[in-house]
Design a protein around this motif. Sequence first.
Motif, PDB file in Angstrom:
ATOM      1  N   ILE A   1      64.908  25.069  -0.503  1.00 56.31           N
ATOM      2  CA  ILE A   1      66.652  25.655  -0.634  1.00 56.31           C
ATOM      3  C   ILE A   1      66.593  24.997  -2.298  1.00 56.31           C
ATOM      4  CG2 ILE A   1      67.873  25.699   0.207  1.00 56.31           C
ATOM      5  CD1 ILE A   1      66.320  26.644   3.055  1.00 56.31           C
ATOM      6  N   TYR A   2      67.102  23.329  -1.779  1.00 57.19           N
ATOM      7  CA  TYR A   2      67.308  22.664  -3.066  1.00 57.19           C
ATOM      8  C   TYR A   2      67.322  23.335  -4.423  1.00 57.19           C
ATOM      9  CZ  TYR A   2      68.755  20.239   1.179  1.00 57.19           C
ATOM     10  OH  TYR A   2      68.952  20.061   2.157  1.00 57.19           O
ATOM     11  N   ALA A   3      65.130  23.038  -4.601  1.00 58.88           N
ATOM     12  CA  ALA A   3      65.198  23.722  -5.825  1.00 58.88           C
ATOM     13  C   ALA A   3      66.179  24.798  -6.723  1.00 58.88           C
ATOM     14  CB  ALA A   3      63.877  23.655  -5.817  1.00 58.88           C
ATOM     15  N   VAL A   4      65.504  25.306  -5.527  1.00 59.68           N
ATOM     16  CA  VAL A   4      66.122  26.830  -6.280  1.00 59.68           C
ATOM     17  C   VAL A   4      67.348  27.408  -6.550  1.00 59.68           C
ATOM     18  CG1 VAL A   4      66.491  29.461  -5.262  1.00 59.68           C
ATOM     19  CG2 VAL A   4      63.949  28.555  -4.649  1.00 59.68           C
ATOM     20  N   THR A   5      68.297  26.495  -5.682  1.00 60.77           N
ATOM     21  CA  THR A   5      69.940  26.686  -5.563  1.00 60.77           C
ATOM     22  C   THR A   5      70.422  25.703  -6.375  1.00 60.77           C
ATOM     23  OG1 THR A   5      69.662  25.186  -3.614  1.00 60.77           O
ATOM     24  CG2 THR A   5      69.522  28.095  -3.398  1.00 60.77           C
TER      25      THR A   5
ATOM     26  N   VAL B   1      61.511  12.797  -0.939  1.00 61.40           N
ATOM     27  CA  VAL B   1      61.366  13.136  -2.059  1.00 61.40           C
ATOM     28  C   VAL B   1      62.509  13.169  -2.389  1.00 61.40           C
ATOM     29  CG1 VAL B   1      60.988  14.693  -4.785  1.00 61.40           C
ATOM     30  CG2 VAL B   1      58.658  13.468  -3.077  1.00 61.40           C
ATOM     31  N   THR B   2      63.113  15.031  -1.590  1.00 59.45           N
ATOM     32  CA  THR B   2      64.178  14.762  -1.030  1.00 59.45           C
ATOM     33  C   THR B   2      65.625  14.032  -0.917  1.00 59.45           C
ATOM     34  OG1 THR B   2      63.227  17.463  -0.551  1.00 59.45           O
ATOM     35  CG2 THR B   2      65.886  16.635  -0.165  1.00 59.45           C
ATOM     36  N   ILE B   3      65.163  12.915  -0.010  1.00 61.88           N
ATOM     37  CA  ILE B   3      66.113  11.571   0.041  1.00 61.88           C
ATOM     38  C   ILE B   3      66.287  11.188  -1.178  1.00 61.88           C
ATOM     39  CG2 ILE B   3      66.423   9.853   1.536  1.00 61.88           C
ATOM     40  CD1 ILE B   3      64.701  11.411   3.933  1.00 61.88           C
ATOM     41  N   LEU B   4      65.091  10.538  -2.176  1.00 61.85           N
ATOM     42  CA  LEU B   4      64.877   9.677  -2.612  1.00 61.85           C
ATOM     43  C   LEU B   4      66.056  10.350  -3.844  1.00 61.85           C
ATOM     44  CD1 LEU B   4      64.024   7.583  -4.058  1.00 61.85           C
ATOM     45  CD2 LEU B   4      61.901   8.540  -4.600  1.00 61.85           C
ATOM     46  N   ILE B   5      65.150  11.795  -3.808  1.00 61.11           N
ATOM     47  CA  ILE B   5      66.566  12.402  -5.450  1.00 61.11           C
ATOM     48  C   ILE B   5      67.780  12.601  -4.691  1.00 61.11           C
ATOM     49  CG2 ILE B   5      66.933  14.874  -6.814  1.00 61.11           C
ATOM     50  CD1 ILE B   5      63.496  15.081  -6.448  1.00 61.11           C
ATOM     51  N   LEU B   6      68.542  13.039  -3.653  1.00 64.20           N
ATOM     52  CA  LEU B   6      70.051  13.174  -3.574  1.00 64.20           C
ATOM     53  C   LEU B   6      70.494  11.948  -3.602  1.00 64.20           C
ATOM     54  CD1 LEU B   6      69.368  15.604  -0.756  1.00 64.20           C
ATOM     55  CD2 LEU B   6      69.916  16.362  -3.258  1.00 64.20           C
TER      56      LEU B   6
ATOM     57  N   LEU C   1      63.377  17.008  -9.303  1.00 59.83           N
ATOM     58  CA  LEU C   1      61.496  17.398  -8.875  1.00 59.83           C
ATOM     59  C   LEU C   1      60.722  17.145 -10.500  1.00 59.83           C
ATOM     60  CD1 LEU C   1      60.433  17.667  -6.631  1.00 59.83           C
ATOM     61  CD2 LEU C   1      61.193  20.107  -6.534  1.00 59.83           C
ATOM     62  N   LYS C   2      60.895  18.259 -11.481  1.00 65.94           N
ATOM     63  CA  LYS C   2      59.799  17.841 -11.899  1.00 65.94           C
ATOM     64  C   LYS C   2      59.636  16.785 -13.101  1.00 65.94           C
ATOM     65  CE  LYS C   2      61.259  23.146 -13.095  1.00 65.94           C
ATOM     66  NZ  LYS C   2      62.091  23.914 -14.812  1.00 65.94           N
TER      67      LYS C   2
END
Length: 392
Positions: free
Chosen positions: A363-367, A92-97, A375-376
């Motif tokens: 970490i990315y979701a928080v910062t 998911v991180t790879i897809l979003i970024l 993500l939401k």
Amino acid sequence: MGWNLRTVDWNVTSMDQNLKTVDWNDTSMDQNRKTVGSNVTTMDRDFVWDVFLASISYKSWPLLYRIKVTLQLSQYFYYPLLAAVGVPLNLVTILILSRGKCGLSKCVTWYLVAMAAADLMVVIFDLILKQIPIRYKDQFRFLVYMPVCNYHAVLLYAVTDCSVWFTVTFTFDRFVAICCQKLKTKYCTARTAAAVLGTVTVLSGLKNIFWYFMLSSWYALSTYMWFCVQSLEAHSSLVFAVLELLHYILNPCVPFAVILLLNALTVRHILVSSRARRRLQGPSSGERPRDLEMESRRKSIISMFVISGNFILLWALFMLFYIWQRLFYDSQLPVNRDMYLPLFVKELGIMLQLLSCCTNTGIYAVTQTKFREHLKNMGKNAFTLIVKFIKP
């Protein structure tokens, strides 16, 4: 883990003997373990045997060994759960970024995507293909007949190096962006990031080729330092001993030191520049205008400190154990047995080190506000699709 519970010998004279001999005593107790677990599924047999041994012997064990056994029992659940969470989170991180819609520069995006991809590979090659088979030995006994362990070792250590050194290169990039304004325009570009990441990937692969020759092609399925059977040539070779030492110096010792140094220099620069800007803005009694430049640096500073701090915290115990092992366990120097680290330190260090491959999404979701929004939205869309699929 079952073999470790079954074969530990309380009459050994040192922890070194225990570490070097316990890996090869699994066969003698194999039949007994199978008879105890004959009424349960194959996947549960190792766990049932180890719980059985712990239940009848727990009170007679020393405290440190109780802690080690408790950690090893928890790994039956911890590693599968971590794999089940780590794979989708990194994907998911790879897809979003990779969409480039999180308000980050292309340079930063390259580094974060590369870190997520390397973490995903570590989850696959280390967590799924190494740690879980070691815990569930009966289920993965077929690996013993697959002569590919040295290939696996090269890939595993290469992707681990990539994961660590990508963190170092990202930290250096943010250090340049914050502290070196003249160099920033030339270095902090997508082209430079691609070149740096490509170079690190190639060097990581070349550096770890020696594992192909140091380890044999057969799996040992043990929790000792190597999960492959060590070749006879490497076992007595000074050259391979030096190469192995250099391997652990380059990862994680050097990255650890570099990240600490870069963070210290960044903090120093921030403190000096903040004092200088406050003096230029005049006395503090009046209302100060917004400092747009300092605000623009804020996200870079937070990302750098949180990501590098996460690496330092979760890798610290792993690094401490292997440095201590090199100094005392594997040396010929006479040392006091009180200087040996308990074996549970290694187990906990590995667990924390693997956890570091699954935390960057959080970490990315928080910062990062925009990352959190994407993500939401992705979670809502996935939930909607599941509901539509379930409804008749």
